[in-house]
Design a protein around this motif. Structure first.
Motif, PDB file in Angstrom:
ATOM      1  N   VAL A 135     -13.246  -6.296   5.042  1.00 28.34           N
ATOM      2  CA  VAL A 135     -14.481  -6.499   4.261  1.00 28.34           C
ATOM      3  C   VAL A 135     -15.579  -5.578   4.787  1.00 28.34           C
ATOM      4  O   VAL A 135     -16.270  -4.897   4.010  1.00 28.34           O
ATOM      5  CB  VAL A 135     -14.938  -7.971   4.339  1.00 28.34           C
ATOM      6  N   GLY A 152      -7.556 -10.935   9.746  1.00 30.59           N
ATOM      7  CA  GLY A 152      -8.131 -12.278   9.748  1.00 30.59           C
ATOM      8  C   GLY A 152      -9.482 -12.377  10.432  1.00 30.59           C
ATOM      9  O   GLY A 152      -9.963 -13.474  10.693  1.00 30.59           O
ATOM     10  N   ALA A 155      -4.536 -11.827   0.272  1.00 27.46           N
ATOM     11  CA  ALA A 155      -5.458 -11.387   1.333  1.00 27.46           C
ATOM     12  C   ALA A 155      -6.387 -10.297   0.807  1.00 27.46           C
ATOM     13  O   ALA A 155      -7.599 -10.313   1.054  1.00 27.46           O
ATOM     14  CB  ALA A 155      -4.678 -10.890   2.549  1.00 27.46           C
ATOM     15  N   GLY A 190     -12.197 -10.251   9.272  1.00 28.80           N
ATOM     16  CA  GLY A 190     -13.207  -9.632   8.414  1.00 28.80           C
ATOM     17  C   GLY A 190     -13.303  -8.115   8.534  1.00 28.80           C
ATOM     18  O   GLY A 190     -14.254  -7.516   8.022  1.00 28.80           O
ATOM     19  N   VAL A 191     -12.331  -7.473   9.209  1.00 30.70           N
ATOM     20  CA  VAL A 191     -12.392  -6.021   9.395  1.00 30.70           C
ATOM     21  C   VAL A 191     -12.398  -5.301   8.042  1.00 30.70           C
ATOM     22  O   VAL A 191     -13.202  -4.399   7.803  1.00 30.70           O
ATOM     23  CB  VAL A 191     -11.204  -5.531  10.260  1.00 30.70           C
ATOM     24  N   ARG A 229      -8.950 -11.594  -1.587  1.00 35.74           N
ATOM     25  CA  ARG A 229     -10.056 -12.204  -0.841  1.00 35.74           C
ATOM     26  C   ARG A 229     -11.013 -11.132  -0.310  1.00 35.74           C
ATOM     27  O   ARG A 229     -12.221 -11.329  -0.287  1.00 35.74           O
ATOM     28  CB  ARG A 229      -9.523 -13.049   0.329  1.00 35.74           C
ATOM     29  N   VAL A 230     -10.461 -10.008   0.131  1.00 40.62           N
ATOM     30  CA  VAL A 230     -11.310  -8.921   0.626  1.00 40.62           C
ATOM     31  C   VAL A 230     -12.267  -8.480  -0.492  1.00 40.62           C
ATOM     32  O   VAL A 230     -13.478  -8.349  -0.282  1.00 40.62           O
ATOM     33  CB  VAL A 230     -10.466  -7.724   1.121  1.00 40.62           C
ATOM     34  N   ALA A 232      -5.234  -7.095  14.119  1.00 37.97           N
ATOM     35  CA  ALA A 232      -6.681  -7.169  13.844  1.00 37.97           C
ATOM     36  C   ALA A 232      -6.987  -7.939  12.565  1.00 37.97           C
ATOM     37  O   ALA A 232      -8.158  -8.066  12.187  1.00 37.97           O
ATOM     38  CB  ALA A 232      -7.254  -5.759  13.762  1.00 37.97           C
ATOM     39  N   TYR A 245      -6.977   0.335   1.464  1.00 44.68           N
ATOM     40  CA  TYR A 245      -7.161   0.032   2.887  1.00 44.68           C
ATOM     41  C   TYR A 245      -5.983  -0.757   3.437  1.00 44.68           C
ATOM     42  O   TYR A 245      -5.220  -1.389   2.688  1.00 44.68           O
ATOM     43  CB  TYR A 245      -8.454  -0.790   3.087  1.00 44.68           C
ATOM     44  N   ALA A 246      -5.862  -0.695   4.751  1.00 46.60           N
ATOM     45  CA  ALA A 246      -4.907  -1.542   5.479  1.00 46.60           C
ATOM     46  C   ALA A 246      -5.475  -1.792   6.868  1.00 46.60           C
ATOM     47  O   ALA A 246      -6.125  -0.917   7.449  1.00 46.60           O
ATOM     48  CB  ALA A 246      -3.547  -0.864   5.590  1.00 46.60           C
ATOM     49  N   VAL A 247      -5.223  -2.988   7.382  1.00 45.00           N
ATOM     50  CA  VAL A 247      -5.656  -3.355   8.734  1.00 45.00           C
ATOM     51  C   VAL A 247      -4.408  -3.631   9.562  1.00 45.00           C
ATOM     52  O   VAL A 247      -3.436  -4.227   9.060  1.00 45.00           O
ATOM     53  CB  VAL A 247      -6.599  -4.583   8.668  1.00 45.00           C
ATOM     54  N   ARG A 271      -8.154  -1.988  -6.801  1.00 48.90           N
ATOM     55  CA  ARG A 271      -7.023  -2.328  -7.684  1.00 48.90           C
ATOM     56  C   ARG A 271      -6.012  -3.053  -6.822  1.00 48.90           C
ATOM     57  O   ARG A 271      -5.476  -2.482  -5.889  1.00 48.90           O
ATOM     58  CB  ARG A 271      -6.402  -1.054  -8.275  1.00 48.90           C
ATOM     59  N   ASN A 330      -1.273 -10.336  -4.003  1.00 47.80           N
ATOM     60  CA  ASN A 330      -1.756  -9.927  -2.684  1.00 47.80           C
ATOM     61  C   ASN A 330      -3.051 -10.679  -2.368  1.00 47.80           C
ATOM     62  O   ASN A 330      -4.153 -10.151  -2.431  1.00 47.80           O
ATOM     63  CB  ASN A 330      -1.980  -8.408  -2.658  1.00 47.80           C
ATOM     64  N   LEU A 353       0.800  -1.226   0.000  1.00 47.32           N
ATOM     65  CA  LEU A 353       0.000   0.000   0.000  1.00 47.32           C
ATOM     66  C   LEU A 353       0.830   1.273   0.000  1.00 47.32           C
ATOM     67  O   LEU A 353       0.678   2.109  -0.884  1.00 47.32           O
ATOM     68  CB  LEU A 353      -0.950   0.011   1.213  1.00 47.32           C
TER      69      LEU A 353
HETATM   70  C1  LIG Z   1      -5.485  -6.973   2.940  1.00 46.62           C
HETATM   71  C2  LIG Z   1      -5.864  -6.673   4.392  1.00 46.62           C
HETATM   72  C3  LIG Z   1      -6.388  -5.237   4.483  1.00 46.62           C
HETATM   73  C4  LIG Z   1      -6.982  -7.655   4.784  1.00 46.62           C
HETATM   74  O1  LIG Z   1      -7.523  -7.244   6.035  1.00 46.62           O
HETATM   75  P1  LIG Z   1      -8.321  -8.283   6.994  1.00 46.62           P
HETATM   76  O2  LIG Z   1      -9.194  -7.458   7.872  1.00 46.62           O
HETATM   77  O3  LIG Z   1      -7.370  -9.208   7.626  1.00 46.62           O
HETATM   78  O4  LIG Z   1      -9.211  -9.068   5.937  1.00 46.62           O
HETATM   79  P2  LIG Z   1     -10.076 -10.392   6.221  1.00 46.62           P
HETATM   80  O5  LIG Z   1     -10.134 -10.694   7.698  1.00 46.62           O
HETATM   81  O6  LIG Z   1     -11.351 -10.258   5.496  1.00 46.62           O
HETATM   82  O7  LIG Z   1      -9.200 -11.537   5.555  1.00 46.62           O
HETATM   83  C5  LIG Z   1      -8.964 -11.535   4.168  1.00 46.62           C
HETATM   84  C6  LIG Z   1      -8.028 -12.679   3.859  1.00 46.62           C
HETATM   85  O8  LIG Z   1      -6.780 -12.413   4.517  1.00 46.62           O
HETATM   86  C7  LIG Z   1      -6.132 -13.642   4.827  1.00 46.62           C
HETATM   87  N1  LIG Z   1      -5.826 -13.675   6.272  1.00 46.62           N
HETATM   88  C8  LIG Z   1      -6.488 -14.300   7.228  1.00 46.62           C
HETATM   89  N2  LIG Z   1      -5.881 -14.142   8.415  1.00 46.62           N
HETATM   90  C9  LIG Z   1      -4.819 -13.376   8.214  1.00 46.62           C
HETATM   91  C10 LIG Z   1      -3.809 -12.874   9.058  1.00 46.62           C
HETATM   92  N3  LIG Z   1      -3.782 -13.135  10.367  1.00 46.62           N
HETATM   93  N4  LIG Z   1      -2.854 -12.106   8.496  1.00 46.62           N
HETATM   94  C11 LIG Z   1      -2.893 -11.817   7.187  1.00 46.62           C
HETATM   95  N5  LIG Z   1      -3.836 -12.267   6.342  1.00 46.62           N
HETATM   96  C12 LIG Z   1      -4.791 -13.050   6.841  1.00 46.62           C
HETATM   97  C13 LIG Z   1      -7.064 -14.734   4.457  1.00 46.62           C
HETATM   98  O9  LIG Z   1      -6.705 -15.211   3.183  1.00 46.62           O
HETATM   99  C14 LIG Z   1      -8.404 -14.045   4.402  1.00 46.62           C
HETATM  100  O10 LIG Z   1      -9.289 -14.671   3.537  1.00 46.62           O
HETATM  101  P3  LIG Z   1     -10.245 -15.888   4.125  1.00 46.62           P
HETATM  102  O11 LIG Z   1     -11.066 -15.288   5.229  1.00 46.62           O
HETATM  103  O12 LIG Z   1     -11.055 -16.285   2.949  1.00 46.62           O
HETATM  104  O13 LIG Z   1      -9.349 -16.952   4.617  1.00 46.62           O
HETATM  105  C15 LIG Z   1      -4.675  -6.847   5.359  1.00 46.62           C
HETATM  106  O14 LIG Z   1      -4.108  -8.111   5.147  1.00 46.62           O
HETATM  107  C16 LIG Z   1      -3.605  -5.765   5.181  1.00 46.62           C
HETATM  108  O15 LIG Z   1      -3.643  -4.746   5.839  1.00 46.62           O
HETATM  109  N6  LIG Z   1      -2.617  -6.006   4.271  1.00 46.62           N
HETATM  110  C17 LIG Z   1      -1.582  -5.006   3.986  1.00 46.62           C
HETATM  111  C18 LIG Z   1      -2.121  -3.798   3.198  1.00 46.62           C
HETATM  112  C19 LIG Z   1      -2.829  -4.219   1.910  1.00 46.62           C
HETATM  113  O16 LIG Z   1      -2.521  -5.226   1.301  1.00 46.62           O
HETATM  114  N7  LIG Z   1      -3.798  -3.384   1.487  1.00 46.62           N
HETATM  115  C20 LIG Z   1      -4.567  -3.624   0.277  1.00 46.62           C
HETATM  116  C21 LIG Z   1      -3.874  -3.038  -0.926  1.00 46.62           C
HETATM  117  S1  LIG Z   1      -4.797  -3.445  -2.414  1.00 46.62           S
END
Ligand SMILES: CC(C)(COP(=O)(O)OP(=O)(O)OC[C@H]1O[C@@H](n2cnc3c(N)ncnc32)[C@H](O)[C@@H]1OP(=O)(O)O)[C@@H](O)C(=O)NCCC(=O)NCCS
Length: 169
Positions: A102, A97, A131, A99-100, A134-135, A95, A89-91, A124, A129, A28
């Motif tokens: 989504v 895994g 994760a 669903g935050v 999946r979001v 926090a 977005y970023a989590v 985009r 990536n 990001l």
């Molecule tokens: C992408 C991101 C925002 C997802 O946030 P999240 O709140 O963990 O999302 P979800 O809980 O809905 O999980 C989405 C997927 O992440 C993966 N996931 C699950 N637990 C996880 C964990 N502890 N750590 C990382 N990814 C995990 C799984 O594949 C999950 O899909 P599933 O539920 O079908 O198994 C987060 O991983 C993040 O901040 N990544 C770095 C920044 C980024 O990539 N931003 C998006 C740029 S396009």
């Protein structure tokens, strides 16, 4: 799970920076933020919100604790049609895994509908990536195509490839 989107203020800058990790940087931001730079960024977002122009950003709170960031940008046109509104977005690592992201995406889409802004929300995402892919899928977005960015490049200079996911608003 109940999460809340709220505007970010200077008081949130330290927690925001503490929530960045290598995945945030890789997918990001491209680099770690400083508290000073983050306060300036939040002030810029607040100005955009007041003027109702450009990128609008929010903190994501879960049980009273800042756990992420999400924004929408009606001006980003890289790979997008004029009425598409890009989301990013970023989590915070602790926090992830649950669903935050989504839920935050769905809340931002509600904001776009309420503001009557754009006809499609766009995510985009680099195809590696998984994760974030999946979001997009879990938030109900449909894959449209892969495209080479005309803005972002890889370290070797080649254009970054993004997968485009869209949701009708
Ligand atoms: C992408 C991101 C925002 C997802 O946030 P999240 O709140 O963990 O999302 P979800 O809980 O809905 O999980 C989405 C997927 O992440 C993966 N996931 C699950 N637990 C996880 C964990 N502890 N750590 C990382 N990814 C995990 C799984 O594949 C999950 O899909 P599933 O539920 O079908 O198994 C987060 O991983 C993040 O901040 N990544 C770095 C920044 C980024 O990539 N931003 C998006 C740029 S396009």
């Amino acid at each position: 799970m109940t999460i809340e989107l709220r505007p970010l203020t200077a008081a949130d800058a330290q927690a925001h920076c503490a929530g960045e990790d290598e995945l945030t940087v890789r997918w990001l931001t491209g680099g770690y933020g400083t508290v000073e730079g983050t306060i300036e960024f939040f002030e810029w977002l607040a100005g955009n919100a007041d003027a109702r122009v450009g990128k609008r950003g929010f903190g994501i709170w879960k049980s009273g604790r800042l756990c992420g960031y999400i924004d929408y940008n009606p001006d980003l046109d890289d790979g997008l049609d004029p009425d598409d509104v890009a989301l990013a977005y970023a989590v915070h690592p602790w926090a992830r895994g649950h669903g935050v992201a989504v839920e935050a995406v769905q809340l931002v889409c509600d904001v776009l509908r309420a503001e009557e802004l754009g006809t499609r929300a766009a995510i985009r995402v680099e195809p590696e990536n998984s994760a974030s892919v999946r979001v997009a899928q879990k938030a109900g977005f449909s894959y449209l195509r892969d495209f080479p960015s005309n803005r972002d490049t890889q370290p070797d200079g080649t254009p970054t490839t993004f997968s485009l996911y869209l949701l009708d608003l």
